[in-house]
Motif scaffolding. Structure first.
Motif, short mmCIF file in Angstrom:
data_model
loop_
_atom_site.label_atom_id
_atom_site.label_comp_id
_atom_site.label_asym_id
_atom_site.label_seq_id
_atom_site.Cartn_x
_atom_site.Cartn_y
_atom_site.Cartn_z
N GLU A 1 5.71 -0.14 50.38
CA GLU A 1 6.54 -1.25 49.90
C GLU A 1 7.79 -0.72 49.21
O GLU A 1 8.90 -1.23 49.45
CB GLU A 1 5.72 -2.09 48.93
CG GLU A 1 6.48 -3.24 48.29
CD GLU A 1 5.63 -3.98 47.29
OE1 GLU A 1 4.38 -3.87 47.36
OE2 GLU A 1 6.21 -4.66 46.42
N THR B 1 10.29 0.94 51.83
CA THR B 1 11.05 -0.04 52.60
C THR B 1 12.16 -0.65 51.76
O THR B 1 13.29 -0.84 52.23
CB THR B 1 10.12 -1.15 53.11
OG1 THR B 1 9.08 -0.57 53.90
CG2 THR B 1 10.87 -2.16 53.95
N THR C 1 -0.54 -8.18 60.54
CA THR C 1 0.10 -7.02 59.92
C THR C 1 -0.35 -6.89 58.48
O THR C 1 -0.80 -7.85 57.85
CB THR C 1 1.63 -7.14 59.98
OG1 THR C 1 2.04 -8.31 59.25
CG2 THR C 1 2.10 -7.28 61.43
N GLU D 1 1.62 -6.42 56.00
CA GLU D 1 2.54 -7.18 55.16
C GLU D 1 2.11 -8.63 55.02
O GLU D 1 2.17 -9.22 53.94
CB GLU D 1 3.97 -7.11 55.74
CG GLU D 1 4.63 -5.75 55.60
CD GLU D 1 4.08 -4.72 56.58
OE1 GLU D 1 3.34 -5.12 57.51
OE2 GLU D 1 4.37 -3.52 56.41
N GLU E 1 -0.93 -8.80 52.69
CA GLU E 1 -0.53 -8.69 51.30
C GLU E 1 0.15 -9.97 50.81
O GLU E 1 -0.04 -10.39 49.66
CB GLU E 1 0.42 -7.49 51.12
CG GLU E 1 -0.25 -6.14 51.30
CD GLU E 1 -1.33 -5.90 50.26
OE1 GLU E 1 -1.15 -6.33 49.11
OE2 GLU E 1 -2.36 -5.30 50.61
N TYR E 2 0.94 -10.59 51.69
CA TYR E 2 1.60 -11.83 51.30
C TYR E 2 0.59 -12.93 51.03
O TYR E 2 0.70 -13.68 50.05
CB TYR E 2 2.57 -12.26 52.40
CG TYR E 2 3.15 -13.65 52.19
CD1 TYR E 2 4.17 -13.86 51.27
CD2 TYR E 2 2.66 -14.73 52.92
CE1 TYR E 2 4.68 -15.13 51.08
CE2 TYR E 2 3.18 -16.00 52.73
CZ TYR E 2 4.19 -16.20 51.81
OH TYR E 2 4.70 -17.45 51.62
#
Length: 778
Positions: free
Chosen positions: A70, A73, A547, A549, A552-553
């Motif tokens: 994180e 990126t 994914t 991401e 995690e979201y």
């Protein structure tokens, strides 16, 4: 061999020419005190060229890899450059297969330290030391609890990035990183009193007192802790006035800011209680901590440390489980309850292990908006320590169903009955124990002369496994003894019943029923008694998170709690939500963004239909008990299971509904409709029996189904090859029809209200279905 010493460490230097060329990282923890969000670690990433530091708080070590990706990126998107070299120690959080493989693919060179040589990662180690030291000083000076180490560390990192550093020629890391000079106009003293601007009304105060706890990320505002509301919370505001001349721990107005009364606790006492409050602006990416309020009699936290004796309060201990704004009121309530209910006889327990106990505190909202909240305190037993066969035998106790309440509401409206509500004070304490149970003396009320004794319980206490059953047996026996089983609308008889109940139990007359199990009730003698999902939402395997991401979201989204609230609303008074809630509740364990969008769609629908409710008394009184069933064959795109849906009305008003997946896969539409019809017959049998027990004699119930083939299958007593695979338990419907307990008939799909429970339908048809079961706007 005998005089070998370690080689002296030389001064290390790196000739980096730009940002992100060389990164230092280290993990700190575990913290001896867990933060409010459960974090015990934090990981730092330090750019060697600018010496800027980023801090991420973690609950476990295995989160380091995700935070690194994180952070990588984020910085690469901002700078347009890439991370080239990473220096860490040999901890397993950095040295694992996934981490090494990711760095190899991204072309990141790994530099690791020699075993037992943390000096080789000195930049990161010294940064951790600096952050912890500064955080410790700020927290102590502000008078905050140790649980606020994360808030203090986050603020310390913010200040480090804006402080001159000798490693970069006394420039600030933020200046070297961004190329712009640092702005110090917004810096304030950590923990100082602050006054945030509010606009709640023309005659209301224009500011509320808060505590300054750092700087917000992503917005130009300050992070403040507000305690003036009923529910303390974090807020972010830019319209703030700071009082830096006096720190929070030194303020005499502490009691007012914390919402407590000003009482003299003595110079040698400290009362500390912790409060959990929701974040106002969702998830914070820097820290999730919430303040703990320390009440100090002295002016400084360290001024009179040798003379202070820290000990627990005498009358309340467990205040963490509730949002407490007035602990003095709680203490008074505790003393009142102790004087009324606490057993005063003590008896030694020779062979039996006593049950432990604890105090519970809660702020209970009033039944109406005008009624102020009540401070409730209760001594409860820790029933989980009881042993079956020794401390208890039977624990079963009947629990009311929402459909039972709706049946009573329909009868009250149709027959113009009176509906009053009574509340039994400390209901479980009226139960008589059948077992011999001992309990430890409650904390704060231990008899100093008999500290080795225990309480011998005479009454069932809250928390005991048999308490609900003992209360039910006591209440049921009294009702049977007094022959209070008839339904009447004579006000004199009702008042007589209230007097009888009040003479036996400690009751509180709440008057006309206004709220039952979360269902608000409005009554109009003339009008009666009052108490989704678009078609493009189709969920299959492609809508699941694909994914890391997205996973995690979704962890930061309150999906489960929102769906749970929707489910309770659906069960109580909103049959129009049955299908939508049935769909979104299938993905509670692994929701995706598409599912969250569907939940937000439902919330928008609720906002626009807040006046929609059940209406009793305006339907067809001659209709009696009527049921409608329907099914959607293969409606579940994940496992291709069908939906069982039914809705029952009494006097034309909805009282029971259901929309759920069938346990097995139906091989045809006929089979799916047949299974749904069977479930409807089972529900109708229970409702008919319940109405009979209330003395309501109705005509034979009718159940409607829009599938002619399912009706023929139910009426045909012959078993043939096409239906032999259908479960035996589903065929009991044939016996019910033969005994003429129910009548099943065909109904057109256009006038079948159960159709709205199976799939998304057009707006016109949806409104028509609601009108058929008397669900409308008021």
């Amino acid at each position: 061999m005998g005089k070998q010493r370690r080689v002296k460490f030389s001064m290390g230097s790196h000739t980096t020419n730009g940002v992100l060329e060389y990164i230092h990282s280290d993990l700190w923890g575990p913290s001896p005190v867990e933060s409010h969000s459960g974090c015990r670690y934090y990981v730092t990433f330090i750019d060697d060229f600018s010496r800027k530091v980023w801090v991420y708080f973690l609950k476990a070590k295995d989160e380091v890899f995700g935070k690194f990706k994180e952070w990588k990126t984020m910085v690469e998107k901002r700078t347009g450059k890439v991370v080239k070299t990473l220096r860490t120690d040999n901890g397993l959080e950095f040295c694992n297969k996934d981490f090494d493989e990711f760095c190899r693919k991204e072309g990141i060179v790994r530099h690791r330290t020699v075993r037992h040589t943390p000096q080789q990662n000195g930049v990161a180690e010294r940064m951790n030391q600096t952050l912890v030291q500064r955080a410790r000083c700020m927290r102590i000076d502000a008078g905050l609890s140790k649980k606020f180490w994360a808030e203090a560390v986050n603020t310390a990192a913010y200040l480090v990035n804006r402080s001159p550093s000798t490693a970069i020629d006394f420039k600030t890391p933020q200046e070297v990183w961004s190329g712009k000079p640092s702005n110090y106009s917004g810096l304030k003293i950590f923990g100082c009193p602050a006054y945030a601007h509010v606009s709640d009304g023309k005659l209301e105060p224009r500011a509320m007192k808060c505590i300054f706890l750092g700087y917000a990320t992503g917005v130009k505002g300050y992070r403040l802790w507000c305690t003036e509301d009923r529910t303390p919370k974090f807020i972010i505001s830019r319209d703030v006035t700071f009082d830096e001349s006096a720190m929070f721990g030194q303020r005499k107005e502490f009691g007012d800011l914390a919402g407590t009364s000003k009482t003299d606790l003595g110079a040698n006492q400290k009362v500390e209680f912790e409060v959990d409050a929701p974040m106002e602006n969702g998830v914070d990416d820097t820290s999730e901590e919430q303040p703990v309020i320390d009440q100090n009699d002295s002016q400084s936290i360290a001024a009179h440390r040798p003379r202070r004796e820290i000990r627990r309060p005498m009358r309340y201990v467990d205040c963490v489980s509730a949002n407490i704004t007035n602990p003095v009121a709680f203490a008074l309530a505790v003393a009142e309850e102790i004087g009324r209910e606490e057993p005063r006889s003590y008896k030694e327990a020779m062979e039996m292990k006593p049950v432990d106990c604890k105090w519970l505190f809660k702020i209970k909202d009033g039944i109406s908006e005008d009624e102020p909240p009540k401070y409730k305190s209760r001594l409860v037993a820790k029933g989980f320590s009881q042993k079956e066969g020794i401390d208890y035998n039977e624990v079963f106790s009947p629990v009311v169903k929402h459909k039972s309440i709706r049946v009573l509401l329909a009868m009250v409206s149709v027959f113009n009955l009176e509906l009053d509500q009574l509340d039994v004070k400390t209901a479980f304490l009226h139960g008589n124990l059948e077992e011999e149970i001992y309990m430890k003396q409650p904390e704060g009320f231990v008899d100093s002369e008999k500290s080795d004794h225990v309480c011998f319980l005479k009454k069932s206490l809250y928390g005991l496994k048999q308490s609900p059953r003992q209360w039910y047996k006591r209440f049921d026996a009294f009702m049977v003894l007094m022959s209070l089983c008839e339904i009447t609308k004579n006000r004199a008889e009702i008042n007589k019943l209230k007097q009888l109940l009040s003479s036996e139990f400690e009751m509180k007359d709440l008057g006309a029923a206004k709220k039952i199990l979360g269902m608000e009730i409005w009554r109009d003698r003339d009008a009666g008694l009052f108490t989704p999902l678009a078609q493009h939402f189709k969920f299959d395997h492609s809508t699941l998170p694909s994914t890391d991401e997205e996973v995690e979201y979704m962890k930061s989204v309150p999906y489960s709690s929102v769906v749970g609230s929707l489910m309770y609303a659906m069960v109580c008074t909103r049959p129009d939500l049955a299908f939508a809630v049935s769909v979104v509740s299938r993905f509670m364990s692994n929701p995706g963004k598409a599912h969250w969008e569907a939940v937000k769609w439902i919330m928008r629908y609720l906002k626009g239909s807040s006046s929609v409710c059940l209406v009793y008394g305006n339907g067809d009184v001659s209709s009696g008990l009527v049921g409608f069933t329907d099914s959607d064959h293969g409606g579940d795109l994940m496992k291709r299971r069908s939906l069982t849906c039914y809705i029952f009305t009494l006097f034309g008003c909805a009282i029971s509904w259901r929309a759920s997946l069938q346990p097995t896969v139906a091989l045809s539409t006929t089979e799916a409709e047949y299974m749904s019809l069977t479930e409807g017959v089972k529900e109708g049998m229970w409702l008919n029996g319940f109405l009979g027990s209330l003395g309501l004699n109705l005509s034979k119930p009718v159940i409607y189904c829009d599938s002619q083939s399912a009706l023929c299958l139910a009426k045909n007593p012959v078993y043939h090859e096409r239906t032999k695979h259908i479960d035996v338990r589903l065929n009991f419907i044939r016996d019910v029809i033969e005994e003429k307990l129910f009548s099943i008939e065909k109904v057109a799909t256009e006038v079948n209200p159960a159709d709205m429970l199976t799939k998304p339908i057009t707006t016109e048809k949806f409104k028509h279905s609601l009108d058929l079961v008397n669900v409308c706007k008021v």
